[in-house]
Design a protein around this motif. Structure first.
Motif, PDB file in Angstrom:
ATOM      1  N   PHE A  61       0.788  -1.345  -0.085  1.00  0.00           N
ATOM      2  CA  PHE A  61      -0.067   0.105   0.123  1.00  0.00           C
ATOM      3  C   PHE A  61       0.917   1.406   0.030  1.00  0.00           C
ATOM      4  CE2 PHE A  61       0.465  -1.071   4.496  1.00  0.00           C
ATOM      5  CZ  PHE A  61       1.056   0.056   5.070  1.00  0.00           C
ATOM      6  N   ILE A  62       0.178   2.412  -0.443  1.00  0.00           N
ATOM      7  CA  ILE A  62       0.907   3.679  -0.219  1.00  0.00           C
ATOM      8  C   ILE A  62      -0.501   4.701   0.159  1.00  0.00           C
ATOM      9  CG2 ILE A  62       1.630   5.596  -1.795  1.00  0.00           C
ATOM     10  CD1 ILE A  62       2.524   3.413  -3.886  1.00  0.00           C
ATOM     11  N   VAL A  63      -0.252   5.507   0.955  1.00  0.00           N
ATOM     12  CA  VAL A  63      -1.074   6.465   1.575  1.00  0.00           C
ATOM     13  C   VAL A  63      -0.518   7.912   1.517  1.00  0.00           C
ATOM     14  CG1 VAL A  63      -2.372   6.992   3.824  1.00  0.00           C
ATOM     15  CG2 VAL A  63      -1.673   4.557   3.421  1.00  0.00           C
ATOM     16  N   ILE A  64      -1.643   8.532   1.032  1.00  0.00           N
ATOM     17  CA  ILE A  64      -1.289  10.175   0.861  1.00  0.00           C
ATOM     18  C   ILE A  64      -2.421  10.891   1.636  1.00  0.00           C
ATOM     19  CG2 ILE A  64      -1.222  11.837  -0.835  1.00  0.00           C
ATOM     20  CD1 ILE A  64      -0.608   9.990  -3.103  1.00  0.00           C
ATOM     21  N   TYR A  65      -2.023  11.821   2.466  1.00  0.00           N
ATOM     22  CA  TYR A  65      -3.027  12.659   3.040  1.00  0.00           C
ATOM     23  C   TYR A  65      -2.741  14.166   2.973  1.00  0.00           C
ATOM     24  CZ  TYR A  65      -0.329  12.224   7.256  1.00  0.00           C
ATOM     25  OH  TYR A  65       0.815  12.126   8.191  1.00  0.00           O
ATOM     26  N   ASN A  66      -3.644  14.986   2.870  1.00  0.00           N
ATOM     27  CA  ASN A  66      -3.193  16.398   2.634  1.00  0.00           C
ATOM     28  C   ASN A  66      -3.196  16.965   4.204  1.00  0.00           C
ATOM     29  OD1 ASN A  66      -5.896  17.079   3.404  1.00  0.00           O
ATOM     30  ND2 ASN A  66      -6.744  17.377   1.407  1.00  0.00           N
ATOM     31  N   GLU A  67      -2.549  18.224   4.119  1.00  0.00           N
ATOM     32  CA  GLU A  67      -2.375  18.990   5.335  1.00  0.00           C
ATOM     33  C   GLU A  67      -3.196  20.298   5.077  1.00  0.00           C
ATOM     34  OE1 GLU A  67       1.658  19.109   6.381  1.00  0.00           O
ATOM     35  OE2 GLU A  67       1.858  17.152   6.412  1.00  0.00           O
ATOM     36  N   ASP A  68      -4.227  20.589   4.077  1.00  0.00           N
ATOM     37  CA  ASP A  68      -4.754  21.709   3.702  1.00  0.00           C
ATOM     38  C   ASP A  68      -6.198  21.188   3.149  1.00  0.00           C
ATOM     39  OD1 ASP A  68      -5.591  24.350   3.657  1.00  0.00           O
ATOM     40  OD2 ASP A  68      -3.914  25.045   2.472  1.00  0.00           O
ATOM     41  N   ILE A  69      -7.176  22.019   2.999  1.00  0.00           N
ATOM     42  CA  ILE A  69      -8.328  21.666   2.402  1.00  0.00           C
ATOM     43  C   ILE A  69      -8.065  22.305   0.865  1.00  0.00           C
ATOM     44  CG2 ILE A  69      -9.710  22.037   4.233  1.00  0.00           C
ATOM     45  CD1 ILE A  69     -10.659  24.567   3.388  1.00  0.00           C
ATOM     46  N   ASN A  70      -8.987  21.718  -0.102  1.00  0.00           N
ATOM     47  CA  ASN A  70      -9.171  22.066  -1.385  1.00  0.00           C
ATOM     48  C   ASN A  70      -7.715  21.856  -2.084  1.00  0.00           C
ATOM     49  OD1 ASN A  70     -11.566  23.382  -1.139  1.00  0.00           O
ATOM     50  ND2 ASN A  70     -10.866  24.982  -0.355  1.00  0.00           N
ATOM     51  N   PHE A  72      -6.614  18.194  -2.964  1.00  0.00           N
ATOM     52  CA  PHE A  72      -6.743  16.972  -4.037  1.00  0.00           C
ATOM     53  C   PHE A  72      -8.212  16.789  -4.752  1.00  0.00           C
ATOM     54  CE2 PHE A  72      -3.771  14.680  -0.895  1.00  0.00           C
ATOM     55  CZ  PHE A  72      -2.598  15.455  -1.666  1.00  0.00           C
ATOM     56  N   TYR A  73      -7.873  16.798  -5.887  1.00  0.00           N
ATOM     57  CA  TYR A  73      -9.428  16.474  -6.682  1.00  0.00           C
ATOM     58  C   TYR A  73      -9.394  15.355  -7.564  1.00  0.00           C
ATOM     59  CZ  TYR A  73     -10.565  21.169  -5.057  1.00  0.00           C
ATOM     60  OH  TYR A  73     -11.011  22.316  -3.922  1.00  0.00           O
ATOM     61  N   ASP A  74     -10.312  15.384  -8.565  1.00  0.00           N
ATOM     62  CA  ASP A  74     -10.354  14.049  -9.452  1.00  0.00           C
ATOM     63  C   ASP A  74      -9.130  13.948 -10.422  1.00  0.00           C
ATOM     64  OD1 ASP A  74     -12.702  13.158  -8.520  1.00  0.00           O
ATOM     65  OD2 ASP A  74     -13.932  14.498  -9.889  1.00  0.00           O
ATOM     66  N   ASN A  75      -8.586  15.381 -10.756  1.00  0.00           N
ATOM     67  CA  ASN A  75      -7.315  15.348 -11.659  1.00  0.00           C
ATOM     68  C   ASN A  75      -6.200  14.383 -10.821  1.00  0.00           C
ATOM     69  OD1 ASN A  75      -7.071  17.375  -9.761  1.00  0.00           O
ATOM     70  ND2 ASN A  75      -5.559  18.349 -10.990  1.00  0.00           N
TER      71      ASN A  75
END
Length: 404
Positions: A61-70, A72-75
C-alpha cells in the motif's frame, strides 16, 4: 602422539568422575546460551509480529493525505489511477460526526472511501458486504462501533443517522442503512490508516455531497507487487507534486509539500530497524550471562588444575607431553561447552516458547539458532579452557607428584 579418541575417552572419564563439579561448570554456560537463544528467538518473533500487523492493514500500500483543504481533486485521482503498476486507488476523507442509533448519540470517526478500499485496506467482513460505487446511503461499521459504542448492539440491516458539520458550520443529517459489519483486525501496535474497528465507512461521494465539497482528504493506493511499492510511490509523489506546483528538487522538503506520502516499504524498513534494535538489546543482556558463564568455566577449570596436580604429574611421568596435557584439558572444556550448549539451546527454545505464548506473539525459532547456540558454547568452552590447560601443561611432573 595422543590420539583424539584417547583424549576424548580420558576427558569423558574425568567429567564422569566429578559430576557435581562438571554440573556447576556447565551451569553458567547453560544459562548464558539459553539467554542468547531465547532472546534471538524473541527478536524474530517480534519482527514477525510487526510484519503480521502491518499486513493486516493492507498489502503493497501507499497512503497520501493532505494538510490543507481544497488540495486533492479528480485530476490527482486520475493521475494516480493511470500510474503503471497501480492496482487500485480510493480517495479518502475522515471526519468526526454525530451518529444516532435508537436515541443514543455518539461522536464517531467517519471514513469516506470508494469500493476499492475493501481490498486496499484489507477489510474483512463479519457480516454483510462492503458498499459498491453505486451505493449512496450505505454504511459499513467497525466491530467496536457496532457492538460497544451504543447502549444496544447494531446489527446488519439496521439504520443509523449521521450528522456532519459543514465547513460553514451548517449541520446536515441523513439516515444510512448498515449493509456490513467489519471483523476486528486484532491489531494492537500498528495503525497505518483507518482503524477499521472504531470507524464507520460510507461512500465518499455521498460524504462530499453532504458536506457540500468536491475535494478529497487523501488517497489510499495498492500496487501489484512488493517490489514496485517504492518506485511507484516515488512516481506518484512526482505526479502529485507537479500537479500542485511543487518542483522535483523540493520533493524531500516536508516544509514545502502540502501533503504527506508514505508506503509499506518505508514502514517495513522502520520496523526492521526497531526489530534489530530490540534483538540487539536482548542479545546484549544475554551476552552478559554468557560472559559470566565463561568466567565460571575458567575459574572451575583452574581449581581443577590444582585438584588434579597429582594426576597431571602421573600422566607426565607416564610419558604424556605438555601438548598432550594441553589437549586433554582443552578437550574437556570443549565437551563441557558442548553439553552446556545443547542443554542451553533446549532451555532457550522452551523459554522463548513460553514467553511468546504469554505475550501473544507468533512463535519463531530459526533452525540456525541450534547451530549458533552449540557453536558459541563450544567456542566459549575452548577460550575459557585455554589458560587453565596451558597452566596444567606447564606443571613440573616431579613437583606435581610431590604436591599431590
Amino acid at each position: 602422539m595422543l590420539k583424539f579418541s584417547q583424549a576424548l575417552h580420558l576427558s569423558i572419564g574425568s567429567i564422569s568422575s566429578y559430576k557435581l563439579r562438571s554440573a556447576l561448570t556447565t551451569l553458567g554456560i547453560i544459562i548464558g546460551i539459553a539467554a542468547v537463544v531465547a532472546n534471538v528467538s524473541l527478536g524474530a518473533s517480534f519482527n514477525q509480529f510487526f510484519v503480521d500487523e502491518l499486513g493486516s492493514q493492507g498489502s503493497n500500500f501507499i497512503v497520501i493525505y493532505n494538510e490543507d483543504i481544497n488540495l486533492f481533486y479528480d485530476n490527482q485521482l486520475e493521475a494516480i489511477r493511470n500510474t503503471p503498476k497501480v492496482e487500485g486507488v480510493s480517495p479518502i476523507r475522515q471526519q468526526l460526526a454525530g451518529v444516532t442509533y435508537i436515541s443514543t448519540i455518539r461522536q464517531i470517526d467517519i471514513q469516506g472511501s470508494s469500493a476499492d478500499y475493501e481490498k486496499i485496506g484489507n477489510i474483512q467482513l463479519e457480516a454483510g458486504n462492503f458498499f459498491s460505487d453505486q451505493d449512496k446511503y450505505a454504511a459499513v461499521l467497525g466491530s467496536d462501533v457496532a457492538y460497544e459504542k451504543f447502549d444496544q448492539k447494531i446489527s446488519y440491516r439496521n439504520s443509523i443517522d449521521i450528522e456532519f458539520i459543514r465547513r460553514d458550520g451548517t449541520p446536515v443529517e441523513h439516515s444510512f442503512k448498515v449493509i456490513g459489519i467489519i471483523d476486528s483486525p486484532d491489531t494492537t501496535f500498528i495503525q497505518t490508516g483507518a482503524e477499521s474497528d472504531v470507524r464507520i465507512f460510507i461512500p465518499i461521494n455521498t460524504m462530499n455531497e453532504m458536506l457540500g465539497i468536491e475535494d478529497y482528504g487523501g488517497f489510499s493506493i495498492t500496487v501489484e507487487d512488493a517490489e514496485s511499492v517504492r518506485p511507484v510511490s516515488d512516481e506518484i509523489d512526482k505526479k502529485i507534486a507537479r500537479s500542485l506546483g511543487v518542483s522535483e528538487r523540493e520533493l524531500d522538503n516536508e516544509d514545502v509539500k502540502p501533503y504527506t506520502i508514505f508506503n509499506q516499504a518505508d514502514i517495513l524498513d522502520q520496523l526492521d530497524e526497531l526489530s534489530t534494535g530490540l534483538t540487539s538489546l536482548f542479545i546484549s543482556v544475554a551476552l552478559i550471562s554468557l560472559i559470566v558463564g565463561s568466567i565460571g568455566i575458567m575459574n572451575i577449570m583452574l581449581v581443577t588444575v590444582t585438584e588434579r596436580t597429582k594426576e597431571i604429574g602421573l600422566l607426565r611421568s607416564l610419558g604424556f607431553t605438555r601438548s598432550n596435557i594441553l589437549s586433554l584439558f582443552i578437550t574437556e572444556s570443549i565437551i563441557l561447552g558442548l553439553i552446556g550448549g545443547i542443554l542451553g539451546t533446549f532451555l532457550g527454545l522452551v523459554g522463548s516458547y513460553a514467553a511468546v505464548t504469554i505475550l501473544g506473539l507468533p512463535y519463531i525459532f530459526p533452525m540456525y539458532l541450534f547451530v549458533l547456540g552449540v557453536g558459541i558454547a563450544v567456542g566459549v568452552g575452548l577460550i575459557a579452557g585455554v589458560y587453565p590447560a596451558n597452566k596444567a601443561s606447564k606443571l613440573d611432573p616431579v613437583d606435581s607428584l610431590r604436591k599431590g
